[in-house]
Design a protein around this motif. Structure first.
Motif, PDB file in Angstrom:
ATOM      1  N   GLU A 134       6.698   2.583   5.901  1.00  0.00           N
ATOM      2  CA  GLU A 134       6.466   3.966   6.332  1.00  0.00           C
ATOM      3  C   GLU A 134       6.330   4.931   5.156  1.00  0.00           C
ATOM      4  N   ILE A 135       7.061   4.678   4.054  1.00  0.00           N
ATOM      5  CA  ILE A 135       7.055   5.640   2.942  1.00  0.00           C
ATOM      6  C   ILE A 135       6.028   5.298   1.869  1.00  0.00           C
ATOM      7  N   TYR A 136       5.243   4.241   2.083  1.00  0.00           N
ATOM      8  CA  TYR A 136       4.309   3.791   1.048  1.00  0.00           C
ATOM      9  C   TYR A 136       3.369   4.914   0.609  1.00  0.00           C
ATOM     10  N   TYR A 137       2.907   5.723   1.559  1.00  0.00           N
ATOM     11  CA  TYR A 137       1.974   6.803   1.236  1.00  0.00           C
ATOM     12  C   TYR A 137       2.667   8.164   1.102  1.00  0.00           C
ATOM     13  N   ASN A 138       3.984   8.172   1.151  1.00  0.00           N
ATOM     14  CA  ASN A 138       4.739   9.420   1.031  1.00  0.00           C
ATOM     15  C   ASN A 138       4.721   9.897  -0.420  1.00  0.00           C
ATOM     16  N   LYS A 139       4.358  11.154  -0.635  1.00  0.00           N
ATOM     17  CA  LYS A 139       4.217  11.687  -1.996  1.00  0.00           C
ATOM     18  C   LYS A 139       5.540  11.743  -2.749  1.00  0.00           C
ATOM     19  N   ASP A 140       6.662  11.639  -2.036  1.00  0.00           N
ATOM     20  CA  ASP A 140       7.961  11.658  -2.710  1.00  0.00           C
ATOM     21  C   ASP A 140       8.273  10.340  -3.414  1.00  0.00           C
ATOM     22  N   ASP A 162       6.889   6.570  -5.410  1.00  0.00           N
ATOM     23  CA  ASP A 162       5.883   5.861  -6.196  1.00  0.00           C
ATOM     24  C   ASP A 162       5.428   4.643  -5.393  1.00  0.00           C
ATOM     25  N   SER A 163       4.157   4.644  -4.979  1.00  0.00           N
ATOM     26  CA  SER A 163       3.664   3.557  -4.127  1.00  0.00           C
ATOM     27  C   SER A 163       3.745   2.204  -4.834  1.00  0.00           C
TER      28      SER A 163
END
Length: 480
Positions: free
Chosen positions: A287-293, A295-296
């Motif tokens: 879920e957080i892979y594309y979250n700007k917070d 590092d992918s």
């Protein structure tokens, strides 16, 4: 990176051969008015990535009969497809099913048009699917009738009475095997859990303790996995759990490893069980892979760690699928391999077009929008063919794969026949037609999806070509 991918492929192979408990399962069917069409059977590899896997396909014979054979290890939801029509049911390992399909719709006006699901008539008793269908109907009817009482008034008593009625009916079910009965019991329980969660008639804490804490993880039960997705949705950022989002962000920035993150997530009392905790973490990382917070690259590395190191084989498999889902069509990644025969009989792959941009488009002969786009594609091809290769993949759900669009005049570009390569369609995530993709001169994804021919894609083509000319120009030429 290359070593990681090799290891992931190796582990995928091990997972494939390790499934020693899978049993042959068969579907014998009759498809009225379906002669010559393809019937295919698929399932999800898991219900985290929802990556589709083809189990079998068969051309429906002239007598309208077909047989599909596949192997599964447990009760599993499968999808029967003819063209764009579909039907899902729960198949049990080792069983044979006999059915009739009586509402095939051939060549709809548009691939995007809504189609009726396939209508299945079971030629013999199919107790598990029958009791699930009956429950779903009764559950849906209750929800529709009592929507306001549940979602506005949060009438927990009303829901409790209905749950007791359903449990009484379930306990009186005698036709199911012990294994089927256990599956059905869990299916009902997690449907109610999901409704309690959505209607807020029971607290999150109580739901977690009742349905997840120290309970088995039911990977193949769609009811369980639906509740799992809803309950743990936006796990780190929702603020509903005992996990502090900002503390987690700090841990990620501090480059903590998988074991340290598992310990951190273990603060949630619902996640005392290691298997569930790791699955929740894997889903949250997705879920957080594309979250700007975040590092992918770091997030991807943690998912790889699960795919390579997890003690749970299911999580290794899911980790590989999630990584593929997140990176396969990402800008800058090499486009998935594609090797198909063209309408001229020549086998083509993407390396044939190296040095040119590639405007790749998937079209179907039952798609009016596809045919309407061809005139614009003709003009684009005429203008840009020296720099851009226009390549169409023609999709047709029959054995020979012939597509009427391949016979149209004035289409002077490579037209490739998909030849029933449904895995390729899944890899490129072709869900509707037309689909356009733009690759750079090295075969890497530039735009997915790309703009359609009539959406000013030519302006972007001009920009790319002018940029390349500027890069290759000598310094003194730039000032002429």
């Amino acid at each position: 990176m290359l070593q990681y991918l090799k290891k992931l492929i190796f582990f995928s192979f091990l997972l494939f051969i390790a499934d020693v408990f899978a049993l042959p399962t068969f579907i014998n069917g009759k498809a009225i008015r379906g002669s010559g069409l393809l019937v295919r059977l698929s399932t999800y590899t898991d219900q985290i990535s929802f990556q589709e896997s083809l189990l079998d396909l068969e051309e429906i014979k002239s007598d309208e009969l077909f047989q599909l054979g596949f192997e599964i290890a447990d009760i599993q939801e499968v999808f029967l497809n003819i063209g764009n029509q579909s039907f899902s049911f729960y198949a049990q390992a080792g069983k044979s099913y006999h059915l009739t399909i009586d509402n095939i719709e051939v060549l709809p006006k548009s691939a995007l048009a809504e189609q009726n699901p396939l209508h299945i008539v079971w030629n013999e008793k199919n107790e598990l699917n029958e009791v699930i269908d009956n429950f779903n109907y009764e559950f849906g009817d209750f929800l529709e009738t009592n929507f306001i009482a549940l979602y506005k008034n949060r009438d927990a008593k009303l829901l409790g009475v209905f749950e007791q009625e359903i449990e009484k009916k379930r306990s009186e079910t005698k036709s199911l095997s012990e294994h089927e009965l256990a599956f059905f019991k869990d299916y009902i329980a997690y449907q109610f859990a999901d409704l309690k969660y959505a209607s807020q008639t029971v607290s999150d804490k109580t739901l977690g303790e009742t349905y997840f804490q120290n309970k088995p993880v039911l990977y193949n039960n769609s009811s369980y996995m639906l509740f799992f997705q809803h309950y743990f949705n936006q796990y780190f950022s929702s603020g509903k759990r005992t996990i502090n989002y900002h503390e987690f962000v700090d841990l990620m920035r501090a480059q903590k490893n998988l074991a340290q993150l598992m310990d951190f997530v273990g603060k949630d009392p619902v996640l005392v069980q290691e298997r569930l905790r790791e699955l929740v973490l894997l889903n949250a990382l997705k879920e957080i892979y594309y979250n700007k917070d975040f590092d992918s690259v770091k997030v991807g590395s943690l998912i790889k760690s699960i795919a390579l190191q997890s003690k749970f084989q299911e999580h290794k498999k899911i980790g590989v699928a999630v990584l593929n889902q997140l990176t396969a069509l990402k800008t800058g990644m090499l486009a998935p391999s594609l090797e198909l025969k063209s309408t001229t009989g020549t086998v083509k792959n993407l390396t044939n077009y190296k040095g040119k941009y590639v405007y790749l488009f998937f079209i179907s002969d039952n798609c009016q929008a596809c045919e309407q786009d061809l005139s614009a594609i003709r003009m684009l091809n005429e203008k840009y063919r020296n720099d851009i290769a226009f390549v169409s993949v023609l999709v047709n759900y029959t054995k020979n794969g012939q597509n009427k669009l391949s016979q149209l005049p004035n289409t002077p570009w490579d037209k490739l026949l998909f030849a029933n390569d449904f895995n390729m369609l899944n890899t490129y995530k072709v869900r509707s037609f037309p689909l356009y993709i733009l690759l750079d001169r090295e075969g890497k994804i530039l735009l997915y999806p790309a703009k359609k021919p009539h959406e000013d894609i030519d302006r972007f083509f001009d920009y790319l070509i002018q940029r390349d000319k500027a890069k290759s120009a000598k310094p003194d030429e730039l000032f002429r």
